[in-house]
Scaffold this motif. Sequence first.
Motif, PDB file in Angstrom:
ATOM      1  N   GLY A  14     -75.640  -4.775 -63.509  1.00 49.89           N
ATOM      2  CA  GLY A  14     -76.293  -4.200 -64.682  1.00 49.89           C
ATOM      3  C   GLY A  14     -75.313  -3.464 -65.568  1.00 49.89           C
ATOM      4  N   THR A  15     -74.344  -2.810 -64.947  1.00 55.62           N
ATOM      5  CA  THR A  15     -73.302  -2.106 -65.711  1.00 55.62           C
ATOM      6  C   THR A  15     -72.515  -3.093 -66.561  1.00 55.62           C
ATOM      7  OG1 THR A  15     -73.118  -0.431 -63.976  1.00 55.62           O
ATOM      8  CG2 THR A  15     -71.268  -0.626 -65.502  1.00 55.62           C
ATOM      9  N   ALA A  16     -72.161  -4.245 -65.981  1.00 53.83           N
ATOM     10  CA  ALA A  16     -71.420  -5.254 -66.735  1.00 53.83           C
ATOM     11  C   ALA A  16     -72.228  -5.768 -67.917  1.00 53.83           C
ATOM     12  CB  ALA A  16     -71.035  -6.415 -65.807  1.00 53.83           C
ATOM     13  N   ILE A  17     -73.524  -5.950 -67.731  1.00 53.87           N
ATOM     14  CA  ILE A  17     -74.371  -6.419 -68.829  1.00 53.87           C
ATOM     15  C   ILE A  17     -74.429  -5.385 -69.946  1.00 53.87           C
ATOM     16  CG2 ILE A  17     -76.741  -7.036 -69.461  1.00 53.87           C
ATOM     17  CD1 ILE A  17     -76.995  -8.282 -66.656  1.00 53.87           C
ATOM     18  N   THR A  18     -74.532  -4.103 -69.580  1.00 50.99           N
ATOM     19  CA  THR A  18     -74.509  -3.048 -70.600  1.00 50.99           C
ATOM     20  C   THR A  18     -73.186  -3.046 -71.350  1.00 50.99           C
ATOM     21  OG1 THR A  18     -76.022  -1.675 -69.298  1.00 50.99           O
ATOM     22  CG2 THR A  18     -74.730  -0.555 -70.994  1.00 50.99           C
ATOM     23  N   LEU A  19     -72.079  -3.194 -70.627  1.00 45.95           N
ATOM     24  CA  LEU A  19     -70.768  -3.265 -71.270  1.00 45.95           C
ATOM     25  C   LEU A  19     -70.680  -4.496 -72.177  1.00 45.95           C
ATOM     26  CD1 LEU A  19     -68.589  -2.292 -68.185  1.00 45.95           C
ATOM     27  CD2 LEU A  19     -68.759  -0.963 -70.304  1.00 45.95           C
ATOM     28  N   ALA A  20     -71.208  -5.626 -71.714  1.00 49.58           N
ATOM     29  CA  ALA A  20     -71.188  -6.848 -72.527  1.00 49.58           C
ATOM     30  C   ALA A  20     -71.965  -6.650 -73.818  1.00 49.58           C
ATOM     31  CB  ALA A  20     -71.760  -8.011 -71.724  1.00 49.58           C
ATOM     32  N   ASP A  21     -73.129  -6.020 -73.728  1.00 46.96           N
ATOM     33  CA  ASP A  21     -73.923  -5.759 -74.936  1.00 46.96           C
ATOM     34  C   ASP A  21     -73.131  -4.910 -75.925  1.00 46.96           C
ATOM     35  OD1 ASP A  21     -76.052  -7.202 -73.947  1.00 46.96           O
ATOM     36  OD2 ASP A  21     -77.132  -5.448 -73.201  1.00 46.96           O
ATOM     37  N   GLY A  22     -72.380  -3.932 -75.413  1.00 43.81           N
ATOM     38  CA  GLY A  22     -71.567  -3.084 -76.280  1.00 43.81           C
ATOM     39  C   GLY A  22     -70.471  -3.858 -76.983  1.00 43.81           C
ATOM     40  N   ILE A  23     -69.919  -4.861 -76.310  1.00 43.85           N
ATOM     41  CA  ILE A  23     -68.892  -5.709 -76.916  1.00 43.85           C
ATOM     42  C   ILE A  23     -69.514  -6.673 -77.924  1.00 43.85           C
ATOM     43  CG2 ILE A  23     -67.207  -7.540 -76.440  1.00 43.85           C
ATOM     44  CD1 ILE A  23     -66.779  -6.155 -73.671  1.00 43.85           C
ATOM     45  N   LEU A  24     -70.614  -7.290 -77.542  1.00 36.42           N
ATOM     46  CA  LEU A  24     -71.232  -8.306 -78.396  1.00 36.42           C
ATOM     47  C   LEU A  24     -71.734  -7.741 -79.713  1.00 36.42           C
ATOM     48  CD1 LEU A  24     -73.187 -10.310 -75.661  1.00 36.42           C
ATOM     49  CD2 LEU A  24     -71.090 -11.012 -76.838  1.00 36.42           C
ATOM     50  N   ASP A  25     -72.059  -6.463 -79.729  1.00 35.47           N
ATOM     51  CA  ASP A  25     -72.501  -5.825 -80.969  1.00 35.47           C
ATOM     52  C   ASP A  25     -71.422  -5.867 -82.050  1.00 35.47           C
ATOM     53  OD1 ASP A  25     -75.007  -5.204 -80.028  1.00 35.47           O
ATOM     54  OD2 ASP A  25     -74.526  -3.128 -79.498  1.00 35.47           O
ATOM     55  N   TYR A  26     -70.150  -5.994 -81.636  1.00 34.22           N
ATOM     56  CA  TYR A  26     -69.038  -5.974 -82.596  1.00 34.22           C
ATOM     57  C   TYR A  26     -68.189  -7.238 -82.496  1.00 34.22           C
ATOM     58  CZ  TYR A  26     -70.304  -1.053 -82.816  1.00 34.22           C
ATOM     59  OH  TYR A  26     -70.993   0.131 -82.965  1.00 34.22           O
ATOM     60  N   SER A  27     -68.785  -8.314 -82.027  1.00 30.02           N
ATOM     61  CA  SER A  27     -68.026  -9.545 -81.788  1.00 30.02           C
ATOM     62  C   SER A  27     -68.740 -10.731 -82.419  1.00 30.02           C
ATOM     63  CB  SER A  27     -67.885  -9.762 -80.269  1.00 30.02           C
ATOM     64  OG  SER A  27     -67.324 -11.027 -79.985  1.00 30.02           O
ATOM     65  N   ILE A  85     -67.886 -13.039 -68.104  1.00 30.76           N
ATOM     66  CA  ILE A  85     -67.964 -11.965 -67.112  1.00 30.76           C
ATOM     67  C   ILE A  85     -67.649 -12.588 -65.758  1.00 30.76           C
ATOM     68  CG2 ILE A  85     -69.367 -10.188 -66.026  1.00 30.76           C
ATOM     69  CD1 ILE A  85     -71.155 -10.154 -68.468  1.00 30.76           C
ATOM     70  N   ASN A  86     -66.566 -12.144 -65.154  1.00 29.38           N
ATOM     71  CA  ASN A  86     -66.197 -12.590 -63.819  1.00 29.38           C
ATOM     72  C   ASN A  86     -66.770 -11.609 -62.808  1.00 29.38           C
ATOM     73  OD1 ASN A  86     -64.275 -14.764 -64.694  1.00 29.38           O
ATOM     74  ND2 ASN A  86     -63.228 -13.010 -65.591  1.00 29.38           N
ATOM     75  N   ALA A  87     -67.629 -12.083 -61.906  1.00 35.61           N
ATOM     76  CA  ALA A  87     -68.255 -11.227 -60.902  1.00 35.61           C
ATOM     77  C   ALA A  87     -67.639 -11.527 -59.539  1.00 35.61           C
ATOM     78  CB  ALA A  87     -69.765 -11.462 -60.863  1.00 35.61           C
ATOM     79  N   VAL A  88     -67.045 -10.501 -58.936  1.00 34.21           N
ATOM     80  CA  VAL A  88     -66.380 -10.632 -57.638  1.00 34.21           C
ATOM     81  C   VAL A  88     -67.134  -9.778 -56.634  1.00 34.21           C
ATOM     82  CG1 VAL A  88     -64.226 -10.305 -56.365  1.00 34.21           C
ATOM     83  CG2 VAL A  88     -64.166 -10.973 -58.794  1.00 34.21           C
ATOM     84  N   ARG A  89     -67.392 -10.324 -55.449  1.00 36.91           N
ATOM     85  CA  ARG A  89     -68.051  -9.584 -54.368  1.00 36.91           C
ATOM     86  C   ARG A  89     -67.120  -9.555 -53.164  1.00 36.91           C
ATOM     87  NH1 ARG A  89     -70.070  -8.296 -58.095  1.00 36.91           N
ATOM     88  NH2 ARG A  89     -72.207  -8.541 -58.877  1.00 36.91           N
ATOM     89  N   GLU A  90     -66.656  -8.340 -52.813  1.00 35.88           N
ATOM     90  CA  GLU A  90     -65.739  -8.238 -51.690  1.00 35.88           C
ATOM     91  C   GLU A  90     -65.841  -6.880 -51.018  1.00 35.88           C
ATOM     92  OE1 GLU A  90     -61.977  -8.988 -53.653  1.00 35.88           O
ATOM     93  OE2 GLU A  90     -61.603  -6.845 -53.928  1.00 35.88           O
ATOM     94  N   GLY A  91     -65.749  -6.875 -49.708  1.00 37.22           N
ATOM     95  CA  GLY A  91     -65.672  -5.651 -48.926  1.00 37.22           C
ATOM     96  C   GLY A  91     -66.788  -4.673 -49.212  1.00 37.22           C
ATOM     97  N   GLU A  92     -66.415  -3.413 -49.357  1.00 37.12           N
ATOM     98  CA  GLU A  92     -67.364  -2.327 -49.602  1.00 37.12           C
ATOM     99  C   GLU A  92     -67.071  -1.631 -50.930  1.00 37.12           C
ATOM    100  OE1 GLU A  92     -69.998  -1.779 -47.812  1.00 37.12           O
ATOM    101  OE2 GLU A  92     -69.480  -3.283 -46.303  1.00 37.12           O
ATOM    102  N   VAL A  93     -66.573  -2.373 -51.903  1.00 36.67           N
ATOM    103  CA  VAL A  93     -66.183  -1.806 -53.198  1.00 36.67           C
ATOM    104  C   VAL A  93     -67.402  -1.197 -53.888  1.00 36.67           C
ATOM    105  CG1 VAL A  93     -65.199  -2.308 -55.462  1.00 36.67           C
ATOM    106  CG2 VAL A  93     -64.344  -3.509 -53.429  1.00 36.67           C
ATOM    107  N   PRO A  94     -67.369   0.104 -54.236  1.00 33.04           N
ATOM    108  CA  PRO A  94     -68.528   0.728 -54.902  1.00 33.04           C
ATOM    109  C   PRO A  94     -68.776   0.185 -56.302  1.00 33.04           C
ATOM    110  CG  PRO A  94     -67.080   2.389 -53.938  1.00 33.04           C
ATOM    111  CD  PRO A  94     -66.335   1.089 -53.897  1.00 33.04           C
ATOM    112  N   GLY A  95     -67.706  -0.175 -57.012  1.00 33.75           N
ATOM    113  CA  GLY A  95     -67.884  -0.710 -58.360  1.00 33.75           C
ATOM    114  C   GLY A  95     -66.646  -0.506 -59.217  1.00 33.75           C
ATOM    115  N   THR A  96     -66.085  -1.597 -59.714  1.00 32.51           N
ATOM    116  CA  THR A  96     -64.956  -1.545 -60.646  1.00 32.51           C
ATOM    117  C   THR A  96     -65.264  -2.470 -61.810  1.00 32.51           C
ATOM    118  OG1 THR A  96     -63.355  -1.113 -58.871  1.00 32.51           O
ATOM    119  CG2 THR A  96     -62.485  -1.968 -60.943  1.00 32.51           C
ATOM    120  N   HIS A  97     -65.088  -1.957 -63.034  1.00 35.23           N
ATOM    121  CA  HIS A  97     -65.354  -2.754 -64.238  1.00 35.23           C
ATOM    122  C   HIS A  97     -64.125  -2.703 -65.140  1.00 35.23           C
ATOM    123  CE1 HIS A  97     -69.376  -1.935 -62.697  1.00 35.23           C
ATOM    124  NE2 HIS A  97     -69.731  -3.054 -63.297  1.00 35.23           N
TER     125      HIS A  97
END
Length: 231
Positions: free
Chosen positions: A140-153, A170-182
């Motif tokens: 959901g965080t990535a989608i919010t960030l994408a919306d912020g970019i698309l508004d000016y793209s 948007i590249n989505a990676v699932r690994e280990g116990e990562v809390p979240g990196t964007h």
Amino acid sequence: MNIALLGYGRMGKTIEKLATERGHKIVKTIDQDDDYEFNGADVAIDFSVPDAAVANISACLNAGVPVVSGTTGWLEHYDEMVSLCENKKGAFIYASNFSVGVNIFFELNKQLAKMMQNLEEYDVDMTEVHHIHKLDAPSGTAITLADGILDYSDKKDWVLDEKETGKLTINAVREGEVPGTHTIKYQSAVDEITIEHKAHSRNGFALGAIIAAEWLKDKTGVYGMKDVLGL
């Protein structure tokens, strides 16, 4: 403040710990197949799963309990929840991410996108990394960030894990116990500009949700974290 927790997984347990440390009381935990008895809760915090979010939020609003939701992957029903909240004169906050740092990052992302919008030599993409237990992709965080970019793209939409002309990857990676990196990257033939938010634990998400619940208590209306933080 009396709090009901909807969803009692990792985030629910973290919220319970931090809320108790702040002097609040958990009066109800609602997980799968539990009843919606709120036991005098002043506010509910929902970190459940996409399939349960609408039922959870609806139950809160129908019971007159203000609700803070951080569950992602259900937003096709968001307008329905807004209408229900307005009809019931209730109180509702949804955020794709409650971390104070992430919400600052949202604003930084918008400002950078605005600065880059006329620089056609730069292309932009995004990578988000989360733990292997996360059910939705992109986040959901990535989608919010994408919306912020698309508004000016001039890009029309985002696309997951592939390249498509006129769309933001948007590249989505699932690994280990990562809390979240964007990570947002603007790249040209001569250089690149990167901004990144990296969570070290779930505590930031949990604390932000508790702060939002404290803010929402005794209010009516539909809000977001920009309202809570005054951004």
